[in-house]
Design a protein around this motif. Structure first.
Motif, PDB file in Angstrom:
ATOM      1  N   ILE A 166      10.181   1.465   3.017  1.00 41.75           N
ATOM      2  CA  ILE A 166      11.475   1.010   3.539  1.00 41.75           C
ATOM      3  C   ILE A 166      11.552   0.601   4.975  1.00 41.75           C
ATOM      4  O   ILE A 166      12.091  -0.200   5.292  1.00 41.75           O
ATOM      5  N   ASP A 167      11.098   1.491   5.704  1.00 45.25           N
ATOM      6  CA  ASP A 167      11.109   0.984   7.072  1.00 45.25           C
ATOM      7  C   ASP A 167      10.098  -0.304   7.415  1.00 45.25           C
ATOM      8  O   ASP A 167      10.663  -1.073   8.166  1.00 45.25           O
ATOM      9  N   THR A 168       8.973  -0.484   6.641  1.00 46.58           N
ATOM     10  CA  THR A 168       8.344  -1.762   6.750  1.00 46.58           C
ATOM     11  C   THR A 168       9.141  -2.896   6.029  1.00 46.58           C
ATOM     12  O   THR A 168       9.067  -3.980   6.826  1.00 46.58           O
ATOM     13  N   TYR A 169       9.669  -2.765   5.057  1.00 46.35           N
ATOM     14  CA  TYR A 169      10.415  -3.846   4.300  1.00 46.35           C
ATOM     15  C   TYR A 169      11.545  -4.297   4.970  1.00 46.35           C
ATOM     16  O   TYR A 169      12.051  -5.494   5.141  1.00 46.35           O
ATOM     17  N   THR A 170      12.431  -3.260   5.600  1.00 41.16           N
ATOM     18  CA  THR A 170      13.403  -3.517   6.787  1.00 41.16           C
ATOM     19  C   THR A 170      13.087  -4.365   7.625  1.00 41.16           C
ATOM     20  O   THR A 170      13.816  -5.423   8.176  1.00 41.16           O
ATOM     21  N   ARG A 171      12.028  -3.941   8.435  1.00 42.16           N
ATOM     22  CA  ARG A 171      11.513  -4.874   9.356  1.00 42.16           C
ATOM     23  C   ARG A 171      11.120  -6.482   8.789  1.00 42.16           C
ATOM     24  O   ARG A 171      11.625  -7.412   9.598  1.00 42.16           O
ATOM     25  N   LEU A 172      10.606  -6.542   7.599  1.00 44.77           N
ATOM     26  CA  LEU A 172      10.269  -7.883   7.234  1.00 44.77           C
ATOM     27  C   LEU A 172      11.690  -8.476   6.693  1.00 44.77           C
ATOM     28  O   LEU A 172      11.723  -9.919   6.902  1.00 44.77           O
ATOM     29  N   GLN A 173      12.754  -7.688   6.075  1.00 42.21           N
ATOM     30  CA  GLN A 173      13.802  -8.456   5.619  1.00 42.21           C
ATOM     31  C   GLN A 173      14.716  -9.261   6.916  1.00 42.21           C
ATOM     32  O   GLN A 173      15.310 -10.105   7.014  1.00 42.21           O
ATOM     33  N   ASN A 174      14.454  -8.360   8.121  1.00 37.20           N
ATOM     34  CA  ASN A 174      15.313  -8.856   9.309  1.00 37.20           C
ATOM     35  C   ASN A 174      14.489 -10.197   9.599  1.00 37.20           C
ATOM     36  O   ASN A 174      15.288 -11.052  10.157  1.00 37.20           O
ATOM     37  N   ILE A 175      13.269 -10.351   9.455  1.00 34.71           N
ATOM     38  CA  ILE A 175      12.591 -11.603   9.835  1.00 34.71           C
ATOM     39  C   ILE A 175      12.889 -12.600   8.647  1.00 34.71           C
ATOM     40  O   ILE A 175      13.125 -13.774   8.747  1.00 34.71           O
ATOM     41  N   TYR A 176      12.686 -12.235   7.439  1.00 33.64           N
ATOM     42  CA  TYR A 176      12.835 -13.223   5.989  1.00 33.64           C
ATOM     43  C   TYR A 176      14.019 -12.580   5.309  1.00 33.64           C
ATOM     44  O   TYR A 176      13.568 -12.027   4.206  1.00 33.64           O
ATOM     45  N   ILE A 185       0.826  -1.239   0.112  1.00 26.59           N
ATOM     46  CA  ILE A 185       0.063   0.129   0.168  1.00 26.59           C
ATOM     47  C   ILE A 185       1.009   1.143  -0.056  1.00 26.59           C
ATOM     48  O   ILE A 185       0.612   2.163  -0.721  1.00 26.59           O
ATOM     49  N   LEU A 186       1.641   1.247   0.956  1.00 24.31           N
ATOM     50  CA  LEU A 186       2.852   2.415   1.056  1.00 24.31           C
ATOM     51  C   LEU A 186       3.396   2.715  -0.318  1.00 24.31           C
ATOM     52  O   LEU A 186       3.799   3.904  -0.851  1.00 24.31           O
ATOM     53  N   MET A 187       3.882   1.780  -1.264  1.00 24.50           N
ATOM     54  CA  MET A 187       4.484   1.904  -2.422  1.00 24.50           C
ATOM     55  C   MET A 187       3.466   2.223  -3.605  1.00 24.50           C
ATOM     56  O   MET A 187       3.683   3.022  -4.147  1.00 24.50           O
ATOM     57  N   SER A 188       2.363   1.920  -3.463  1.00 21.38           N
ATOM     58  CA  SER A 188       1.363   2.130  -4.553  1.00 21.38           C
ATOM     59  C   SER A 188       1.003   3.592  -4.297  1.00 21.38           C
ATOM     60  O   SER A 188       0.682   4.300  -5.271  1.00 21.38           O
ATOM     61  N   GLU A 189       1.186   4.161  -3.121  1.00 17.29           N
ATOM     62  CA  GLU A 189       0.887   5.533  -2.697  1.00 17.29           C
ATOM     63  C   GLU A 189       2.183   6.484  -2.565  1.00 17.29           C
ATOM     64  O   GLU A 189       2.227   7.296  -2.254  1.00 17.29           O
ATOM     65  N   ASN A 190       3.655   5.843  -3.156  1.00 18.38           N
ATOM     66  CA  ASN A 190       4.512   6.605  -3.442  1.00 18.38           C
ATOM     67  C   ASN A 190       5.156   7.006  -1.910  1.00 18.38           C
ATOM     68  O   ASN A 190       5.922   8.126  -2.062  1.00 18.38           O
ATOM     69  N   ARG A 191       4.589   6.296  -0.929  1.00 16.50           N
ATOM     70  CA  ARG A 191       5.243   6.697   0.326  1.00 16.50           C
ATOM     71  C   ARG A 191       6.640   5.581   0.538  1.00 16.50           C
ATOM     72  O   ARG A 191       6.674   4.654   1.376  1.00 16.50           O
ATOM     73  N   PHE A 192       7.603   6.027  -0.154  1.00 15.29           N
ATOM     74  CA  PHE A 192       8.706   4.965  -0.069  1.00 15.29           C
ATOM     75  C   PHE A 192       9.387   5.091   1.134  1.00 15.29           C
ATOM     76  O   PHE A 192      10.191   3.926   1.437  1.00 15.29           O
ATOM     77  N   SER A 193       9.821   6.103   1.838  1.00 15.27           N
ATOM     78  CA  SER A 193      10.262   6.091   2.942  1.00 15.27           C
ATOM     79  C   SER A 193       9.788   4.999   4.135  1.00 15.27           C
ATOM     80  O   SER A 193      10.597   4.190   4.863  1.00 15.27           O
ATOM     81  N   GLU A 194       8.489   5.122   4.072  1.00 14.37           N
ATOM     82  CA  GLU A 194       7.861   4.483   5.079  1.00 14.37           C
ATOM     83  C   GLU A 194       7.630   3.153   4.637  1.00 14.37           C
ATOM     84  O   GLU A 194       7.706   1.991   5.444  1.00 14.37           O
TER      85      GLU A 194
END
Length: 283
Positions: free
Chosen positions: A23-33, A12-21
């Protein structure tokens, strides 16, 4: 579960061009997966959108650690390497894709652009030609082949590719401009004039086009018209010494000594070499 919620939030954040947010979300996911492909792809894309090229490259490189046959990622990484002028790494990426996959027009095309970015126009032509074999009607490849041949001063070949390109894409003023420049180099002044006239119809406020129209008029002994075109160009770019020099030459042909003297006064301040050359011609 909460992980699905995070993934949905990231999309959703990417679709709304809210890329900084994002990044925070996917960084959390990357730490898990750390090996999860969609997470890393979206993270890399978010970094790219924010022009954080180093982190985008690092993320794509992480993907290749887990999936060293992901050729789409290799192409994306090659683009980033080219953009950051890491040409050897870029060439390695594209050549790996070419070697390991079915004929890949994108890899050949991107490799050619990388060569062109370095001024390796002969290698660029070879790579573009390989791409064109795979998609013979591709206009962009024909345009780029025209550019590469022009850079190598192979104006016959360049004009052929530009002519081919504009047959299907007749609203590109830059292509007509480059075609005109090729014909000028080939001393085909009438063909050059026609190309620049078409470019001028598409882009009427370009001093380069107006200047080259004036040059064609001058070559064709149309001195009054050349003066008009040079003066139009100077209205847009009043400090271009090349335009003043050409205008001075036209005034010499018209025996307008006072006008020549006025141009000489300007060139004396703008460009001493042009001043000396025009002074010699006028005498």
């Amino acid at each position: 579960d909460s992980l699905n919620v995070l993934e949905n939030l990231g999309e959703i954040l990417m679709s709304e061009n809210r890329f900084s947010e994002a990044i925070d979300t996917y960084t959390r996911l990357q730490n898990i997966y750390p090996e999860k492909l969609p997470v890393n792809l979206n993270l890399a894309e978010s970094y790219s959108q924010l022009k954080d090229i180093d982190k985008a490259k690092k993320t794509y490189e992480i993907i290749l650690l887990f999936d060293d046959e992901n050729y789409d990622v290799m192409i994306k990484l090659g683009e980033l390497y080219t953009n950051s002028k890491e040409y050897i790494k870029a060439e390695k990426m594209y050549n790996e894709v070419i070697k390991c996959t079915e004929p890949n027009v994108i890899a050949h095309y991107k490799l050619a652009l990388t060569y062109g970015d370095q001024g390796k126009f002969l290698q660029a032509i070879i790579a573009f030609q390989e791409a064109l074999k795979l998609t013979p009607k591709d206009l962009e490849i024909k345009y780029q082949l025209g550019v590469a041949h022009k850079e190598l001063e192979m104006f016959d070949k360049a004009s052929m590719y530009f002519e081919n390109y504009i047959q299907k894409n007749n609203d590109d003023h830059i292509a007509y401009f480059l075609l005109g420049k090729c014909y000028l180099e080939l001393n085909d002044y009438l063909a050059a004039l026609l190309a620049f006239q078409h470019a001028n119809r598409l882009s009427s406020n370009d001093d380069r086009i107006l200047y080259n129209l004036g040059v064609c008029n001058l070559k064709l002994d149309e001195y009054e018209e050349s003066v008009r075109k040079f003066r139009e160009a100077l209205k847009i770019n009043s400090e271009d010494a090349d335009i003043y020099y050409a205008l001075g030459k036209a005034y010499i042909k018209l025996n307008k000594k006072k006008k020549v003297d006025g141009v000489l006064d300007i060139l004396y301040m703008l460009e001493p070499n042009h001043y000396e050359s025009l002074l010699l011609l006028s005498s």
